[in-house]
Design an enzyme around this catalytic site. Structure first.
Site, PDB file in Angstrom:
ATOM      1  N   ASP A   1      60.709  26.937  25.288  1.00 16.55           N
ATOM      2  CA  ASP A   1      59.375  27.375  25.228  1.00 16.55           C
ATOM      3  C   ASP A   1      58.969  26.870  23.709  1.00 16.55           C
ATOM      4  OD1 ASP A   1      57.340  29.007  25.257  1.00 16.55           O
ATOM      5  OD2 ASP A   1      58.367  30.569  24.038  1.00 16.55           O
TER       6      ASP A   1
ATOM      7  N   LYS B   1      52.894  39.613  27.539  1.00 13.47           N
ATOM      8  CA  LYS B   1      51.509  39.293  26.935  1.00 13.47           C
ATOM      9  C   LYS B   1      50.303  40.130  27.414  1.00 13.47           C
ATOM     10  CE  LYS B   1      52.569  35.063  24.305  1.00 13.47           C
ATOM     11  NZ  LYS B   1      52.120  33.720  23.983  1.00 13.47           N
TER      12      LYS B   1
END
Length: 348
Positions: free
Chosen positions: A295, A215
């Site tokens: 996650d 990211k």
């Protein structure tokens, strides 16, 4: 260091034992004796020797029988044995050496011959033991150094992961608490898996911190957008998996390699409808399947800029409902069977 030597003399004629002891008495030797083979084998059970002088012609157990028994034992097989005997035929000499004797002295012998040969073989035996001990010490040192170096390398890898996750936290909506929770969920789930040991579970825990490291390559406006992403923005967001893999894939280090796998595959789905590769079932590495569930569980149960948090029960229901589609069915079963433990991790 003790420089004395222990010698066992085995002969069924006591006068022969006395002769040998008298010849060797000037040296620094400690003597024991046995009058038959059976007695000799009993003595070596309770005392260690540096050399055995062994007669061949004895009643019941002859010298050949005795040496065969000694060579079978891990305790006595390396003790040097000199046959001291009146049997001087070539067949007996050949058999003596074949069975493992270091020397063969025939009677009658000269005193200097016995002194010299005994001294030589004792020194050789002592030197061999010192060499073996030195090799053992060296191997211990080598293993210690290898362990230290491996520990240092592992610490370095963990430090790199820590630094990378700090960079990620500053550039996305990921938090340190999210990363830690995913790590603990992943480790716990891995430990429940019957094909993963504790060491590998720890690797998964540490490497899972890199699951969203890609990211840092995504535009901040996309990362921090409060609403739903457009299709074009979502396509750009999906690139974080491949970008992370390309960043990490060339490392030769175990933790970084595991991180490359996890970052690349944690958005794959068990039914093949995930990204970036559309892997299906066990085509997805077990590391990726574990962190995928961890996650999602943490993301659902905690507030993000684009969504409110779910209750643990609702998140658990979602995971169970997507058993075999989004998530590995075996991992979901492990999750279902340990809901209270996963809830404790989420709420910690």
């Amino acid at each position: 260091m003790d420089l004395s030597y222990n010698i066992l003399i085995v002969d069924d004629v006591s006068d022969n034992i006395k002769v040998a002891m008298n010849i060797l008495k000037e040296s620094n030797y400690n003597f024991s004796f046995a009058l038959n083979g059976k007695q000799a084998l009993e003595i070596v059970k309770s005392k260690s020797f540096d050399l055995i002088l062994l007669d061949i012609m004895m009643p019941d157990l002859n010298g050949f029988d005795v040496i065969k028994t000694l060579k079978k034992s891990q305790v006595t097989k390396n003790i040097p044995i000199i046959f001291l005997t009146a049997k001087a035929d070539i067949d007996s000499i050949t058999e003596g050496f074949r069975l493992g004797a270091v020397d063969y002295i025939t009677k009658p012998f000269h005193p200097s011959e016995l002194i010299s040969r005994v001294s030589t073989h004792l020194e050789l035996y002592r030197a061999k033991k010192v060499l073996e001990q030195n090799n053992l010490d060296l191997n211990v040192k080598i293993k210690h150094n290898e362990t230290r170096l491996l520990s240092e390398l592992e610490a370095t890898q963990k430090e790199i992961i820590y630094l990378l996750t700090e960079v990620m936290e500053s550039s996305s909506d990921e938090t340190g608490r999210h990363i830690k929770r995913v790590a603990h969920i992943s480790e716990f789930l891995a430990k429940l898996h019957n094909a993963i040991d504790d060491d590998e579970a720890l690797v998964i825990k540490d490497a899972s911190a890199l699951h969203d490291i890609g990211k840092i390559t995504i535009d901040r406006d996309i990362l921090h957008k409060p609403g739903k992403l457009t299709e074009e923005e979502f396509c750009a967001m999906k690139e974080h998996t491949t970008n992370a893999y390309n960043l990490l894939k060339n490392s030769k280090r175990k933790l970084i390699q595991a991180g490359a796998i996890i970052s690349h595959q944690h958005h794959e789905k068990y039914n093949g409808k995930g990204y970036p590769q559309g892997l299906k079932g066990e085509e997805i590495h077990i590391y990726g399947r574990i962190v995928a569930l961890a996650d999602v569980l943490d993301a659902l149960t905690h507030k993000r800029i684009y969504k409110d948090s779910w209750s643990f029960d609702d998140a658990a229901k979602y995971i169970v409902e997507h058993k075999g589609t989004q998530f590995d069915p075996y991992l979901v079963e492990l999750f279902e069977n340990n809901l209270d433990d996963f809830k404790d991790i989420i709420e910690a």
